[in-house]
Each structure stands twice: as C-alpha cells, then as structure tokens.
Write an enzyme that holds these catalytic residues in place. Structure first.
Site, PDB file in Angstrom:
ATOM      1  N   GLY A 242     -25.042 -11.422   0.775  1.00 19.42           N
ATOM      2  CA  GLY A 242     -25.863 -10.344   1.017  1.00 19.42           C
ATOM      3  C   GLY A 242     -25.566  -8.869   1.335  1.00 19.42           C
TER       4      GLY A 242
ATOM      5  N   LYS B 296     -21.521   8.005  -2.412  1.00 19.94           N
ATOM      6  CA  LYS B 296     -21.520   8.466  -1.234  1.00 19.94           C
ATOM      7  C   LYS B 296     -20.651   8.884  -0.926  1.00 19.94           C
ATOM      8  CE  LYS B 296     -22.177   3.433   0.210  1.00 19.94           C
ATOM      9  NZ  LYS B 296     -22.249   1.706  -0.107  1.00 19.94           N
TER      10      LYS B 296
ATOM     11  N   LYS C 106     -30.063   5.791  -0.733  1.00 20.42           N
ATOM     12  CA  LYS C 106     -29.246   7.631  -0.886  1.00 20.42           C
ATOM     13  C   LYS C 106     -29.316   8.170  -2.391  1.00 20.42           C
ATOM     14  CE  LYS C 106     -25.883   3.984  -1.302  1.00 20.42           C
ATOM     15  NZ  LYS C 106     -26.198   2.990  -0.442  1.00 20.42           N
TER      16      LYS C 106
ATOM     17  N   ARG D 109     -45.206  -2.880  -4.900  1.00 22.08           N
ATOM     18  CA  ARG D 109     -46.745  -3.046  -5.424  1.00 22.08           C
ATOM     19  C   ARG D 109     -47.933  -2.850  -3.899  1.00 22.08           C
ATOM     20  NH1 ARG D 109     -46.940  -8.659  -5.981  1.00 22.08           N
ATOM     21  NH2 ARG D 109     -44.640  -8.730  -4.774  1.00 22.08           N
TER      22      ARG D 109
END
Ligand code: ASP
Ligand code: MG
Length: 833
Positions: free
Chosen positions: A671, A689, A586, A512
């Site tokens: 995480g 990947k 990616k 933002r």
C-alpha cells in the site's frame, strides 16, 4: 424556609388537563399541604380558554348552536377528569359542572342575540374555565382527604376595568388577601388563576397565561416566601429544547436573570410575574409535575455562585425588523423617541430597538402580525420627512427571530460579545441588528427566521457545551478515507472525553454514491449502507446541494481523501458557504498558479480553514514547519527532500539486491504506491509535492517549471493496466541493478530527491529539480529506512545544521492520522478560549 411562612403553588392548564396529570397534582398538593401553610393557584383545564374564545366568537357571529357545542366539549373534559379521579361521585360532580356552566350558556345566548361581545363580556366568558377547574380541584382534594376550599379570585384581586389585560391595584389586593388568610384558617385555598374583578365586582382577566401572575400577586399579598410553578418541563432550559437537543435545565438563576429572560420572551416567564416577586424578595421555582423529585429551576435574589454556570439562549420567533434611515447627516429629528412613541400609541410591542451611535439609523423589532400596523404608524409619524426624502423609505425584513444570550456574570466575562458574534459568523449566520442593554446581563441579535435553529444551536454550544461538535463530510473511502473512518470509529469516544471534541460524520461519498444524514452516520457497516444507496449522481458536482445542509451543522468540514483532479470548484462552493476543507488531495494545489491562488483567497475571504498538511510527506509536519519558518521571517535557501515513501522504499530494496520489478510489486502490495504505480515511478507525484512546497514559499511556479527526471521511465510496452506495467518493468531490472552497483562502488546510495533552490530564481537553472541522485554515505538522505520520508530546510537561521523533518511518510493509516490532526486543528482554532 420557616414553617409558618406561606408557599404558593401554581398548576398550569396541562397539569390539570388529563386524569393522569390531575392525579399527580392531587397527590403533590396533599403532600405539600401537610408541611406548612400553602395556597394553590390553578389554570383552566387543558385548552379550555381557547375553546371559550371559540365559543364567544361563534356566538358573536350568531352561531349559537356551534357555540353551545363548544361548551359541551368543555363540560365533557371537566366531567371526564372528575369522574376518572372520583368515580363514586361522578354524577354529583357532573351535575356541579352543569350547574357552573348554566350561566355561561345564558351569556352566550345573549351575545348571539345582540351579535356583540364587549371586552367585558369576553372576560366574563373566559372566567368560566378557571372557575370550573378550581372548583373541581377543591372538590377532588376534599374527596382525597385534604381540607381544601374554592376561593374566588374575583373577591381577592382588585383591578381596573381594562378588560382583557386588567391592571392590578396592588395595595387593595394585599389588604384583601391579608384579611382572607385569617378567614381561610387551616383549610387550603384553591384560587382560580388569570381572573380578577374591578372594585365594583365586574369580572376581568389579566391577559393570556396570566395564572403565573396571579400566583405572584397572591404570594406578595399573603407574604409568601416562595412560589412554585408546576409545569410539564424540568425547569427553565439553557435554550428551547425543541431547537437544541443538548439544552438542559438551569438549577439556579438570579431574579435579575429571570427578569431579563422574561423580557426577551422566554415562554415560561413574564416580566409582570417577576416584578412582584423581585419587590417582595420571593423566590420562584419551576418544577415538573411528572418528576416531582427533580429540583427544577430556582430563581431568587442570590442566584448561582458557580463561575461555570450556564448561559441561557432565549428565542422569540415570528418577528419583523423595521429599519428607518436618515438621509441627511445633519438632521436627526429625534428619530428614536418619535418612532417609539408612535409605536406605543399604536399599541405595538417593541421587542428590541437598536440605534446607530449617531442616531442616523434605527432598527425596531415587532411581532410579525403587527408589522403592517407598526409600519403605518411610523409612516404617519414620519410623513413629512418621507415626503421631503429626508428619510429613506421604511425597510421591513420578516420573518426574523430575536436571539438573546442571558447571563448575570456577563458584564465580568471576557469578550462575550466577540464569542457570540464569532460563533454566529463561523456558521455563516448573518446578524441583521444587535443590542446590548445597560444591564449587561444580556446581548441580543436579530437573525433571519430560517437561521433560527442553527443560530441557537451554535451559540448554545459555544457557551454551554463541554465538548465542541464538529460535522464531517468525507469524500473518498479508499486507502486514506477508509483508514480515517476506522480511526474515527475507535477514537471518537476518547476525543470527546479527553479533548472535548465530538466528531460526527454526517456524509460519506465515493466516486459513485453518497450517504448523508445530518444527525450523524453510524460508522459501522459503511459498505452495506452505501450499497443500499440507490440514487446517487456520480461526480463531485452533484454534492453541491448537500453543502447547503452541511453548512447548517456545527463546525462543518469537507474532508477530501480522494485524488480527484476536479474538486477545486467543490472547494470553492464549500468556502463560500463557510465550510472548512481538510484535504489529503494534492491536485487542487498543483493547479495553475492563478487557480491555486484563487482557491486559497476564497478560503481566506470567507474566514474558513483549508488544511492540507498530508499532501506532502503524509502526516509529517512539513507544511506547518515551513509556514512557521516563513511567518517568523526566516529565509529559506534550499529544500532537499525525499518525498515519496514508495520510491524511498524501492530504493532501499534495490540497495539490498532486490530486482526493480519485484521491489515495485512489494511496494504496491504494502500500500505504499498509488494504485497505479506509474504515478510514483514517473515522478509525477514527487514533482507535485515539490511544487506544493515551493509554492508555500511564495514562488509562482507551475508543474511545467519542474525539471523532472523520472525515477523509472515508462517502458514502451507498458500497456494500460497496472499489471501489464508491472510486467514490463522486468526489462529494466538489469539496468537498475547496475546503477545500484555503481553507487556502491563509489560509496554512495541511490536516492530519488527533490531540490528546491529559490536562489536560482531568475536564472536559467531550474528552481525545482526532481531526479535520481547518488547521495554520499553519512548524509541524512543516505540512511533513510523503509518508506521513510525526509525534508531538510537550509535557511538563514538553520544554515550549518539544516532543519530536518523525517519519519514514516506514506501509508493509509499514517496519512489518515494526519488528516485527523488537521480536522482537530480546525476545531481548536475555532475554540480559541
Ligand atoms: N387559562 C389562561 C390561558 O390559557 C391563563 C393561564 O393558563 O395561565 O391563557
Ligand atoms: Mg396556559
């Protein structure tokens, strides 16, 4: 220095322009006059010479009153300075000033009556500035206890009658000075700079800023060993300090280097000043009146022996580049000689000439105000050829800047020109013309005026700075971006000290808001800084204008730590501006093959780096290893990989008896997963990947070609939010516990693997397969711990024992460190020396 050899000291207008400076000057002169024979040369106070010109102009236009107002301004400055230094005699000194200026008023009256100011009259007017300052300085020194006398330069320096830029009769001047020193005796001569006289006593001047020249001539005439020019800077700098904040004073230069710098327009030196000094072997010192203890810059016959000595970057601005091109190959009609002769006749200074080896085209650099005159002169000279269309119409490019690199040892240095031009190329500065003289002490190039600052900063850094500056614009400050900023904050200082790399974050953007400051952002309190951003268009598209600012900074890198699917066009914009990209994202690499190829081609085309090591197995060196295998001619036969740290972690949890839904929740809390774990569990992330790896092999495959078995198929009641998805997984707990049990019974371990088999190309079998696999115990993939990733390459050379890369392959901190490594890789490649 022997105590009986003369020294000459010159003080410029600003040194005697204010009471504060004048006081320092009187102290300095007093101190130095006690240590051996000395002569002082002084300029007019402050802007007096400009004011005198103004007064002469007004008088010529008949505006006598205005002209006399300017004289009053000159008188006021002189009186104020004198009174401040010697209050007791302020009335006497003021009267002296009025007395000195009386003839000037008469002169201006005469000019205003005839409305004519000949060059001779103008020189007479200008002389008053130096006469007043030298007279007052002598008086003030006397009052301070130094035996000083005003010695009129018009009785010492003999010139021809080219008023405005008189030519000096060196031998007559020397004769007069030799007689003068015997007359001076022990008293200190205070000589006005800039002014001189013809043999028959008519006042002349030596050209603007001529006092340095006076000092050199006096030094030559009296047989001095040294001239010190006292100014308001610490010496000659490695570059214009106004353009380069890192510029620093040079301690020691040779006469040759000094002359070269003078010739390319360094403000502080003039070739005519250097020549008498060189001829007589006199050394020149440039020192600062305000820092009398600083040694300043010494320019002498020896120069510096330091192999690591600095290189100076000189700039001359406000120039125009004239281009002449011959159409017919056979006919060269001495283009160069004729053009130069025409410009000489038109009295246009030529700052640089460059001619193509075959003489077909020539570039001439002239002061911009003279460009129309130069163009006329050339068009007249080449009128016939132009009419016969043998010569292209003249091209003029303006404003341009001449940037010159000067170093004595340059001829011996390796690849100086290469480094010079590649430094400019790396920041996208176009070189409009270039020249390297036979002296091989300098190399010059012409750049557009708007590129001046970046050109000087970049070349200065490339040759002089111990550390290399790198400018980062970081996109995304989530798990990876946030960690990157944290690592930068703690490692910046060490990187600068140990590795000579100064990383500066100039921009940070989240989805933002955007922060940008080309001088560098403070890395503390980024959140608060972002919160203060009021404006800010969302989306990466809005960032394009900032790239124009980024490209002007040293080694600009766009660092993409987002997972944004819409950044390819931003990368392209960056590449086109010579900005490097380091990405953990990616998505652009998983775009349709043509688009991915176009992106990489764009980076190659603009000679910029696009590094994305962290897109596969985080910071593990997978892309780089694969690239090296391919580059060295090995053939990859099979790649097996566990590419998801999060899924790997979940598999291990399952094996140790934890239910699926709990394992996923834990992975997310630590995480290891994307914020929506679906990305990981659907296999989409692994498929991407695997595709990136396969494409590194040159296989033009797309996501649709990946045979993908999800690690966990999405339950029908998964809902939209990550939380409802996590809850829905409970329904699958039993099924996955069973799968693990079955594996255990058969002595295998459950893994989620990617397989890339290039030998299947052209067959019906999929080249890339991603899915659940029961791996036999003892296989490398079987004993992965925690969130470890691994990639094994079976190649022609590594056939029996596959080349295996293994280690922590997930988590913000690890990925951020990989991103940092990619950033350092960019700067190291650029250094390359
Ligand atoms: N006062 C003269 C000028 O301003 C000479 C000098 O300053 O060197 O050009
Ligand atoms: Mg001056």
């Amino acid at each position: 220095m022997s105590s009986n050899s003369f020294r000459v000291m010159k003080f410029g207008g600003s040194s005697v322009g204010s009471p504060r400076r004048l006081r320092q000057v009187i102290e300095l002169i007093g101190k130095h006059s006690r240590t051996g024979p000395l002569a002082v040369v002084v300029s007019a106070m402050g802007d007096t010479t400009d004011w005198l010109l103004e007064a002469a102009d007004l008088a010529t236009r008949g505006e006598l009153e205005g002209s006399l107002t300017v004289v009053a301004r000159i008188a006021h400055l002189a009186k104020t300075n004198a009174a401040a230094l010697h209050p007791a005699q302020s009335t006497t000194l003021a009267a002296r000033v009025d007395q000195l200026l009386a003839p000037l008023q008469q002169l201006l009256q005469g000019i205003s009556l005839t409305r004519e100011c000949s060059p001779a009259s103008k020189d007479k007017v200008l002389a008053f500035g130096e006469v007043i300052s030298a007279t007052l300085l002598a008086e003030l020194l006397k009052a301070a206890g130094t035996d000083a006398h005003f010695r009129d330069a018009r009785l010492l320096l003999v010139t021809d009658d080219t008023f405005g830029t008189a030519r000096v009769d060196v031998s007559r001047t020397r004769e007069r000075l030799q007689v003068a020193i015997t007359e001076w005796g022990a008293s200190l001569p205070i000589i006005p700079g800039f002014i001189a006289a013809t043999l028959d006593g008519r006042t002349t001047t030596l050209g603007r800023n001529g006092s340095d020249y006076t000092a050199a001539l006096v030094a030559q005439g009296v047989g001095a060993s040294e001239v010190t020019v006292w100014t308001d800077v610490l010496g000659l700098h490695t570059a214009d300090p106004d353009l380069v904040s890192d510029a620093y004073p040079v301690a020691h230069l040779t006469h040759g280097e000094g002359l070269e710098l003078a010739a390319v327009g360094v403000r502080m030196l003039h070739p005519r000043t250097m020549i008498p000094l060189i001829e007589a072997g006199i050394s020149l010192r440039i020192r600062n009146t305000m820092h009398p203890d600083h040694p300043g810059t010494l320019i002498d016959a020896i120069g510096s022996r330091d192999g690591q000595r600095p290189t100076c970057i000189a700039t001359r601005e406000d120039l125009a580049l004239l281009g002449i091109e011959v159409r017919k190959l056979s006919d060269q009609f001495q283009l160069g000689e004729r053009a130069l002769a025409a410009l000489r006749a038109a009295r246009v200074t030529v700052w640089m000439t460059a001619q193509s080896a075959n003489g077909q085209s020539i570039a001439l650099v002239v002061p911009r105000p003279d460009a129309p005159r130069a163009r006329n002169a050339l068009e007249t000279e080449l009128a016939q050829e132009l009419a016969r269309r043998e010569v292209e119409p003249l091209g003029v490019r303006e404003p341009v800047t001449l940037v010159t690199l000067v170093a004595e040892a340059m001829g011996h240095g390796v690849n100086v020109a290469g480094r010079f031009f590649s430094a400019l190329g790396a920041v996208g500065v176009g070189v409009r013309a270039s020249a390297q003289g036979a002296s091989s002490r300098s190399i010059s190039c012409v750049v557009d005026a708007e590129d001046t600052a970046i050109a000087v900063r970049t070349t200065h850094a490339a040759f002089n700075l111990a550390h290399q500056q790198v400018s980062l614009f970081v996109l995304g400050k989530g798990t990876v971006g946030g960690q990157l900023l944290a690592q930068l904050r703690t490692q910046q200082e060490q990187l600068r000290q140990r590795h000579g790399i100064a990383l500066r974050v100039v921009g940070i953007a989240d989805s933002r808001r955007t922060l940008f400051d080309s001088t560098g952002l403070a890395l503390d309190g980024i959140e608060e800084q972002l919160a203060r951003v009021v404006r800010g268009e969302p989306g990466t598209r809005a960032l394009a204008p900032l790239l124009d600012e980024l490209r002007r900074l040293p080694v600009p890198i766009l660092v993409d730590c987002t997972a944004d699917g819409d950044v390819a066009s931003l990368y392209t914009e960056a590449f086109r501006r010579g900005i490097h990209v380091v990405a953990a994202n990616k998505k652009p690499l998983a775009l349709p093959w043509n688009e991915r190829e176009a992106l990489l081609a764009e980076a190659r085309h603009h000679h910029v780096a696009y590094h994305y090591e962290t897109t596969v197995a985080s910071s593990l060196p997978v892309i780089d290893t694969l690239a090296n295998l391919v580059r060295t001619g090995d053939t990859v036969r099979l790649i097996t990989a566990s590419l998801s740290g999060s899924v790997g972690f979940i598999c291990n949890e399952l094996t140790s008896g934890v239910p699926l839904s709990t394992a996923v929740r834990t992975a997310r809390e630590r995480g290891f997963t994307e914020s929506d774990p679906r990305e990981d569990l659907s296999g989409a992330d692994v498929a991407r990947k695997a595709l990136i790896l396969a494409r590194e092999l040159g296989l033009s495959l797309s996501l649709a070609d990946v045979a993908l078995e999800p690690f966990v198929p999405e339950p029908s009641d998964a809902g939209d939010s990550p939380e409802s998805y996590l809850r829905s997984l409970r329904a699958l707990d039993a099924e996955y516990t069973q799968k693990v049990e079955r594996c255990k019974q058969s002595g295998t371990v459950l893994r989620y693997l990617a397989r890339i088999d290039p030998t299947r190309l052209g067959t019906d079998a999929p080249v890339i397969r991603v899915g659940l696999t029961a791996v036999e115990a003892g296989q490398p993939a079987a004993d992965l711990r925690g969130s470890e990733s691994f990639v094994s390459f079976t190649t022609t050379r590594h056939s029996e024992f596959p080349l295996t890369v293994r280690g922590a392959g997930a988590g913000g901190a690890v990925t951020a460190s990989g991103v940092l490594a990619d950033i350092l890789r960019v700067s190291q490649t650029l250094r390359g020396r």
